[in-house]
Design a protein around this motif. Structure first.
Motif, PDB file in Angstrom:
ATOM      1  N   GLN A  20       0.854  -1.192   0.000  1.00 41.47           N
ATOM      2  CA  GLN A  20       0.000   0.000   0.000  1.00 41.47           C
ATOM      3  C   GLN A  20       0.893   1.246   0.000  1.00 41.47           C
ATOM      4  O   GLN A  20       1.030   1.898   1.032  1.00 41.47           O
ATOM      5  N   PRO A  21       1.506   1.526  -1.135  1.00 42.27           N
ATOM      6  CA  PRO A  21       2.457   2.650  -1.154  1.00 42.27           C
ATOM      7  C   PRO A  21       1.768   3.991  -0.909  1.00 42.27           C
ATOM      8  O   PRO A  21       0.605   4.176  -1.259  1.00 42.27           O
ATOM      9  N   ASP A  25       5.235   8.455  -2.550  1.00 41.61           N
ATOM     10  CA  ASP A  25       6.290   7.532  -2.996  1.00 41.61           C
ATOM     11  C   ASP A  25       6.162   7.125  -4.458  1.00 41.61           C
ATOM     12  O   ASP A  25       7.051   6.469  -5.007  1.00 41.61           O
ATOM     13  N   ILE A  26       5.028   7.453  -5.063  1.00 47.95           N
ATOM     14  CA  ILE A  26       4.841   6.996  -6.452  1.00 47.95           C
ATOM     15  C   ILE A  26       4.409   8.099  -7.408  1.00 47.95           C
ATOM     16  O   ILE A  26       4.435   7.920  -8.618  1.00 47.95           O
ATOM     17  N   HIS A  31       8.377   3.363  -8.184  1.00 51.62           N
ATOM     18  CA  HIS A  31       8.368   2.545  -6.961  1.00 51.62           C
ATOM     19  C   HIS A  31       9.626   1.671  -6.945  1.00 51.62           C
ATOM     20  O   HIS A  31      10.150   1.319  -8.010  1.00 51.62           O
ATOM     21  N   ASN A  32      10.083   1.304  -5.751  1.00 55.19           N
ATOM     22  CA  ASN A  32      11.354   0.565  -5.715  1.00 55.19           C
ATOM     23  C   ASN A  32      11.271  -0.861  -6.294  1.00 55.19           C
ATOM     24  O   ASN A  32      12.302  -1.466  -6.551  1.00 55.19           O
ATOM     25  N   GLU A 105      -4.200   4.786 -12.545  1.00 52.71           N
ATOM     26  CA  GLU A 105      -3.604   5.949 -13.229  1.00 52.71           C
ATOM     27  C   GLU A 105      -2.091   6.034 -12.962  1.00 52.71           C
ATOM     28  O   GLU A 105      -1.342   6.596 -13.752  1.00 52.71           O
ATOM     29  N   PHE A 106      -1.622   5.458 -11.844  1.00 52.87           N
ATOM     30  CA  PHE A 106      -0.188   5.554 -11.496  1.00 52.87           C
ATOM     31  C   PHE A 106       0.604   4.312 -11.899  1.00 52.87           C
ATOM     32  O   PHE A 106       1.739   4.115 -11.449  1.00 52.87           O
ATOM     33  N   ILE A 107       0.017   3.477 -12.742  1.00 51.53           N
ATOM     34  CA  ILE A 107       0.590   2.146 -12.973  1.00 51.53           C
ATOM     35  C   ILE A 107       2.013   2.184 -13.559  1.00 51.53           C
ATOM     36  O   ILE A 107       2.819   1.283 -13.304  1.00 51.53           O
ATOM     37  N   LYS A 108       2.320   3.252 -14.304  1.00 51.02           N
ATOM     38  CA  LYS A 108       3.665   3.312 -14.906  1.00 51.02           C
ATOM     39  C   LYS A 108       4.767   3.462 -13.854  1.00 51.02           C
ATOM     40  O   LYS A 108       5.936   3.191 -14.129  1.00 51.02           O
TER      41      LYS A 108
END
Ligand SMILES: C[S@@+](CC[C@H](N)C(=O)[O-])C[C@H]1O[C@@H](n2cnc3c(N)ncnc32)[C@H](O)[C@@H]1O
Length: 229
Positions: A20-21, A25-26, A31-32, A105-108
């Motif tokens: 659950q970032p 962080d994104i 993301h790491n 929407e943040f999948i990239k």
């Protein structure tokens, strides 16, 4: 927030298969685990399937049980729903399952070039109002994002009760050179199973929570699949 949701929220903090970032962080950042899901999270080199808008994660869990040599990541913004699938995966000792709570929407920010083999989009909101069409999970903007991390030959599969969304997806894919339309069925359970690729019947017969509700109302189920060129 209701008591039940709060309890699930608390429990999920300890689930090793749920990420659950934080937004910070994104947002505009990687993301790491980007590019490293198989090696660093699943500790293998198996192909990865995503389930977008996974809800309770029926497809994620059913496929992970059937295919031990593939990894599955269910993605949804609603934590209280994924709690169910994540809990089942833990109870059943499935090591090839993760759930990611984030907006699609943040999948990239999460996946790198050639990292993903397959996407299932299971009963997404059809976004029927004109001003919301670009929010459909098969709208060109989303397809741009998916194609940035899908492998060549990888497949994207949509299952929906909504004929407008299925037909829209067929049109969008036909107009996009990056994809080849593979299959369109506007009545999955009324079709001849031999007309689908081999082995798919077992998966298409998995019923999600929303799907069961639509079937109970007598609605037909649509399926559209397309391949990354
Ligand atoms: C109609 S439900 C379907 C859930 C599940 N796949 C099923 O068939 O039972 C749509 C799901 O998509 C999720 N969702 C919708 N838009 C999203 C977005 N932009 N990012 C992440 N999740 C989203 C919702 O939270 C919801 O769980």
């Amino acid at each position: 927030m209701g008591k039940d949701k709060l309890r699930r929220w608390e429990q999920m903090k300890d689930y090793p298969n749920v990420l659950q970032p934080e937004f910070c962080d994104i947002f505009d950042k990687d993301h790491n685990l980007k590019g490293k899901w198989a090696k660093d999270f699943f500790k293998n080199d198996f192909p990865i399937t995503l389930e977008l808008g996974c809800g309770k994660g029926e497809y994620t869990v059913a496929q992970a049980k059937k295919y031990g040599k593939r990894n599955y990541i269910g993605i949804d913004i609603k934590g209280a729903r994924m709690w169910k699938g994540a809990g089942i995966a833990i109870e059943e000792g499935l090591q090839n399952v993760a759930f990611l709570r984030t907006r699609i929407e943040f999948i990239k920010s999460f996946f790198d070039r050639d990292e993903i083999d397959e996407i299932w989009i299971t009963f997404p909101d059809p976004q029927l109002k004109d001003r919301r069409i670009k929010k459909r999970l098969t709208a060109p903007g989303f397809l741009d994002n998916y194609s940035s991390f899908m492998k060549k030959g990888g497949k994207i599969r949509l299952k929906t009760d909504n004929l407008v969304l299925a037909q829209y997806t067929e049109e969008v894919v036909r107009a996009d050179d990056r994809f080849e339309l593979e299959k369109c069925s506007f009545d999955v359970y009324g079709a001849d199973w031999d007309s689908f690729e081999s082995g798919l019947q077992d998966l298409l017969e998995v019923k999600t929570f929303y799907e069961q509700g639509f079937l109970d109302k007598g609605l037909k189920i649509n399926y559209v699949s397309f391949v990354v060129r």
